[in-house]
Design a protein around this motif. Structure first.
Motif, PDB file in Angstrom:
ATOM      1  N   ALA B 167       0.834  -1.240  -0.012  1.00  4.14           N
ATOM      2  CA  ALA B 167       0.148  -0.013  -0.012  1.00  4.14           C
ATOM      3  C   ALA B 167       0.970   1.370   0.038  1.00  4.14           C
ATOM      4  CB  ALA B 167      -1.052   0.050   1.330  1.00  4.14           C
ATOM      5  N   CYS B 168       0.683   2.400   0.773  1.00  6.71           N
ATOM      6  CA  CYS B 168       1.075   3.460   0.748  1.00  6.71           C
ATOM      7  C   CYS B 168       2.486   3.435   1.193  1.00  6.71           C
ATOM      8  CB  CYS B 168       0.302   4.400   1.612  1.00  6.71           C
ATOM      9  SG  CYS B 168      -1.403   4.281   1.224  1.00  6.71           S
ATOM     10  N   ILE B 169       3.110   2.634   1.895  1.00 11.72           N
ATOM     11  CA  ILE B 169       4.515   2.408   2.313  1.00 11.72           C
ATOM     12  C   ILE B 169       5.511   1.858   1.393  1.00 11.72           C
ATOM     13  CG2 ILE B 169       3.727   2.458   4.812  1.00 11.72           C
ATOM     14  CD1 ILE B 169       5.296  -0.502   5.030  1.00 11.72           C
ATOM     15  N   THR B 170       4.784   1.381   0.374  1.00  7.15           N
ATOM     16  CA  THR B 170       5.597   0.626  -0.823  1.00  7.15           C
ATOM     17  C   THR B 170       6.955   1.250  -1.201  1.00  7.15           C
ATOM     18  OG1 THR B 170       3.450  -0.105  -1.698  1.00  7.15           O
ATOM     19  CG2 THR B 170       5.341  -0.379  -3.090  1.00  7.15           C
ATOM     20  N   GLY B 171       6.832   2.568  -1.405  1.00  6.57           N
ATOM     21  CA  GLY B 171       8.164   3.179  -1.773  1.00  6.57           C
ATOM     22  C   GLY B 171       9.160   3.259  -0.798  1.00  6.57           C
ATOM     23  N   SER B 172       8.935   3.674   0.372  1.00 12.33           N
ATOM     24  CA  SER B 172       9.886   3.723   1.420  1.00 12.33           C
ATOM     25  C   SER B 172      10.310   2.262   1.802  1.00 12.33           C
ATOM     26  CB  SER B 172       9.503   4.610   2.639  1.00 12.33           C
ATOM     27  OG  SER B 172       7.978   4.258   3.020  1.00 12.33           O
ATOM     28  N   GLU B 173       9.267   1.368   1.744  1.00  7.85           N
ATOM     29  CA  GLU B 173       9.790  -0.137   2.057  1.00  7.85           C
ATOM     30  C   GLU B 173      10.666  -0.565   1.071  1.00  7.85           C
ATOM     31  OE1 GLU B 173       6.773  -3.646   3.550  1.00  7.85           O
ATOM     32  OE2 GLU B 173       7.030  -3.534   1.315  1.00  7.85           O
ATOM     33  N   ALA B 174      10.351  -0.324  -0.294  1.00  4.92           N
ATOM     34  CA  ALA B 174      11.386  -0.547  -1.218  1.00  4.92           C
ATOM     35  C   ALA B 174      12.817   0.067  -1.052  1.00  4.92           C
ATOM     36  CB  ALA B 174      10.936   0.110  -2.496  1.00  4.92           C
ATOM     37  N   LEU B 175      13.003   1.150  -0.575  1.00  2.51           N
ATOM     38  CA  LEU B 175      14.147   1.621  -0.300  1.00  2.51           C
ATOM     39  C   LEU B 175      15.064   0.803   1.342  1.00  2.51           C
ATOM     40  CD1 LEU B 175      16.650   3.447  -0.925  1.00  2.51           C
ATOM     41  CD2 LEU B 175      15.697   5.051   0.752  1.00  2.51           C
ATOM     42  N   ALA B 176      13.928   0.675   1.917  1.00  3.30           N
ATOM     43  CA  ALA B 176      14.185  -0.123   3.369  1.00  3.30           C
ATOM     44  C   ALA B 176      14.838  -1.525   2.947  1.00  3.30           C
ATOM     45  CB  ALA B 176      13.115  -0.188   4.303  1.00  3.30           C
ATOM     46  N   LEU B 177      13.945  -2.183   2.162  1.00  2.57           N
ATOM     47  CA  LEU B 177      14.376  -3.586   1.780  1.00  2.57           C
ATOM     48  C   LEU B 177      15.897  -3.603   1.076  1.00  2.57           C
ATOM     49  CD1 LEU B 177      10.929  -4.805   0.647  1.00  2.57           C
ATOM     50  CD2 LEU B 177      12.306  -5.833   2.334  1.00  2.57           C
ATOM     51  N   GLY B 178      16.137  -2.729   0.045  1.00  5.40           N
ATOM     52  CA  GLY B 178      17.379  -2.630  -0.506  1.00  5.40           C
ATOM     53  C   GLY B 178      18.523  -2.135   0.094  1.00  5.40           C
ATOM     54  N   PHE B 179      18.110  -1.253   1.335  1.00  3.62           N
ATOM     55  CA  PHE B 179      19.042  -0.766   2.138  1.00  3.62           C
ATOM     56  C   PHE B 179      19.698  -1.981   2.953  1.00  3.62           C
ATOM     57  CE2 PHE B 179      19.455   0.766   6.654  1.00  3.62           C
ATOM     58  CZ  PHE B 179      20.783   1.080   6.667  1.00  3.62           C
ATOM     59  N   GLU B 180      18.598  -2.932   3.604  1.00  8.49           N
ATOM     60  CA  GLU B 180      19.122  -4.107   4.222  1.00  8.49           C
ATOM     61  C   GLU B 180      19.806  -5.143   3.382  1.00  8.49           C
ATOM     62  OE1 GLU B 180      15.323  -5.717   5.778  1.00  8.49           O
ATOM     63  OE2 GLU B 180      15.218  -4.343   7.148  1.00  8.49           O
ATOM     64  N   THR B 181      19.434  -4.966   1.984  1.00 11.09           N
ATOM     65  CA  THR B 181      20.419  -6.098   1.319  1.00 11.09           C
ATOM     66  C   THR B 181      21.752  -5.563   1.017  1.00 11.09           C
ATOM     67  OG1 THR B 181      18.241  -6.453  -0.087  1.00 11.09           O
ATOM     68  CG2 THR B 181      20.165  -6.936  -1.082  1.00 11.09           C
ATOM     69  N   VAL B 182      22.000  -4.268   0.745  1.00 11.32           N
ATOM     70  CA  VAL B 182      23.169  -3.561   0.589  1.00 11.32           C
ATOM     71  C   VAL B 182      24.076  -3.649   1.952  1.00 11.32           C
ATOM     72  CG1 VAL B 182      24.680  -1.874  -0.252  1.00 11.32           C
ATOM     73  CG2 VAL B 182      22.437  -2.687  -1.446  1.00 11.32           C
ATOM     74  N   GLN B 183      23.291  -3.114   2.713  1.00 13.91           N
ATOM     75  CA  GLN B 183      23.830  -3.137   4.087  1.00 13.91           C
ATOM     76  C   GLN B 183      24.462  -4.466   4.736  1.00 13.91           C
ATOM     77  OE1 GLN B 183      21.433  -2.616   7.852  1.00 13.91           O
ATOM     78  NE2 GLN B 183      22.555  -0.940   8.517  1.00 13.91           N
TER      79      GLN B 183
END
Lengths: 82, 423
Positions: B167-183
């Protein structure tokens, strides 16, 4: 419709699906859709749909298998338009 | 050992600007992208206004690969690909890779990707017995990972390539998921973003819920008024945003320009309990989400220059500001600046978080706080907690180093991200 005119129409139809710009520039009737023009095999179905609507013809599923080159595509269109 | 993660590219398609620089100009000038839509009126919607990105045929032909430009009609896919490719180019990366890159992946989500206005041209033929006309692109144009799949077709990701939908968190969640992957070192680089189409099929359901603004049909630009005394419902919109993130070493090695570092992220759910529901937040969970994000970053709360809120122009705005105030625990006079681009662009739903993250980065890059339009009289319960000058109605030019970004979504979902300008 002359064969030259058909070739031009077919080129226009397949252009968006061609994976290799250089291959499109060198296109001849002998060009193989998948091997030479690098068209994704799934998109042959889309090309058939576009041909059907452009020429107002129906192409049955079996005939699609014969559509391997630009020339065979034009042959198929001509046979359906007769 | 966690990697440090930085943002090296951005792209955006928003109702008030297509492309980063166009969007930046509008944010600085306080330019609205909300318009009246005859179609919504004709179809008996209560809300006749909305935000549709002004994407022209020329932009599509110029910026997208020929196949996507000529054959794709789904706006969610088009906006997503435009934003994703802009971010990729902005990061100085190859848009015509020969080979897949095993170190690079993507998280590119959407809200209701298949619900774009293409339904009538593609889906309706099914009921006429003409499903054969769907061809082969109806699947990638309806699957939630559609935008992700076409971006992958162009950019050849070799690492994890996902499409989230929250829903409305999709965009920030996409960044959070990517962040965890790279981190965590699983990938060196990720393209993170989200997209939403627009038009009657997406907007009708919200209109039926009576949560869209219906009192400003003759004044579209005044419809979206977050934090106002009379929040009248949100203004629906489409749009997409995308960010390229990399681990710091990878970015430095290739001499990439760096906009910001992602200090931390946190996302959770209120479980639709204790006040939380499909549409209302569980405030305990919201506060937990904010404080967890801050704790992980290790920063002092007073370092936060700007809150980029979710703030949809509904009665949820008051609840949100109360949650910020309670969690930060600062005296009123020390409350940080707070804004949201939603007053100019409406609510881009699944695209919102990504579009708004680009707004955060631009404000840090150029040193300004964009205005909140249509604020008028501030809601009294917000005034109690936040000084009026911290909710700017005209642009404030000042250095912005640390931004906390939040989105809250249907299903009782929360996501918070902390960004710091790279110096």
């Amino acid at each position: 419709m002359t064969r030259e005119a058909l070739l031009e129409k077919v080129k226009e139809i397949i252009k968006p699906y061609v994976g290799d710009g250089e291959a499109f520039d060198n296109l001849t009737e002998a060009s193989d859709l998948i091997n030479d023009l690098k068209i994704n095999s799934a998109h042959v179905v889309d090309i058939v749909l576009d041909i059907e609507s452009e020429f107002d013809i129906m192409i049955d599923d079996d005939a699609i298998n014969d559509m391997t080159t630009v020339a065979s595509s034009i042959d198929l269109i001509q046979s359906k338009m007769e | 050992m966690n990697k440090r993660v930085v943002i090296t590219g951005m792209g955006v398609v928003a109702p008030n600007g297509v492309g980063v620089e166009d969007f930046n100009k509008s944010l600085k000038a306080g330019k609205s992208g909300i318009r009246f839509w005859e179609e919504s009126k004709r179809l008996n919607f209560r809300c006749h206004v909305g935000g549709k990105p002004p994407v022209t045929r020329e932009i599509i032909e110029e910026q997208l690969p020929p196949f996507i430009a000529k054959k794709i009609t789904n706006n969610a896919v088009i906006y997503g690909c435009l934003a994703g490719l802009e971010a990729w180019r902005d990061a100085g990366l190859d848009t015509h890779p020969e080979k897949r890159d095993p170190d690079t992946g993507s998280v590119f989500g959407s809200g209701a990707l298949s619900m774009d206005s293409y339904i009538d041209t593609k889906i309706y033929p099914i009921d006429q017995g003409e499903h054969k006309k769907l061809g082969t692109i109806s699947i990638p144009e309806t699957m939630a990972s559609g935008a992700s799949a076409f971006l992958n077709n162009t950019l050849a990701f070799g690492n994890r390539t996902m499409a989230n939908s929250s829903a409305c968190i999709t965009g920030s969640e996409a960044l959070a998921l990517g962040f965890e992957t790279v981190q965590s070192g699983m990938a060196k680089r990720m393209l993170c973003g989200s997209t939403e189409g627009d038009g009657r099929y997406i907007w009708s359901g919200f209109d039926a819920m009576r949560i869209l603004c219906s009192v400003s049909n003759d004044e579209p630009e005044k419809a979206s008024r977050p934090m106002n005394i009379k929040p009248m419902g949100f203004v629906p919109a489409g749009g997409a945003g995308a960010l390229v993130i990399e681990d710091l070493d990878t970015a430095l090695e290739r001499g990439a320009k760096i906009y910001a570092e992602i200090l931390s992220s946190h996302f959770n759910s209120g479980g639709q309990r204790e006040g939380g529901s499909m549409t209302a937040p569980n405030s305990d969970a919201v506060q937990e989400c904010i404080s967890q994000c801050i704790d992980k970053s290790g920063i002092d709360i007073r370092e936060i220059d700007l809150i980029s809120g979710h703030l949809t122009s509904t009665k949820g705005d008051v609840i949100e500001v109360k949650n910020w105030s309670k969690t930060l625990g600062l005296p009123k006079e020390e409350f940080p600046y707070i804004n949201t681009p939603k007053s100019m662009i409406g609510h881009c739903i699944g695209g919102a978080g990504s579009v708004e993250l680009v707004a955060c980065l631009l404000q840090m890059r150029d040193g300004y706080i964009h205005p909140n339009l249509n604020l008028g009289e501030i809601h009294p319960e917000i005034s109690e907690l936040v000084p009026a000058e911290r909710i700017p109605t005209t642009r404030v030019d000042r250095e912005i180093s640390t931004v906390i970004k939040a989105n809250f979504g249907f299903g009782d979902l929360n996501c918070v991200i902390l960004l710091r300008k790279w110096k």
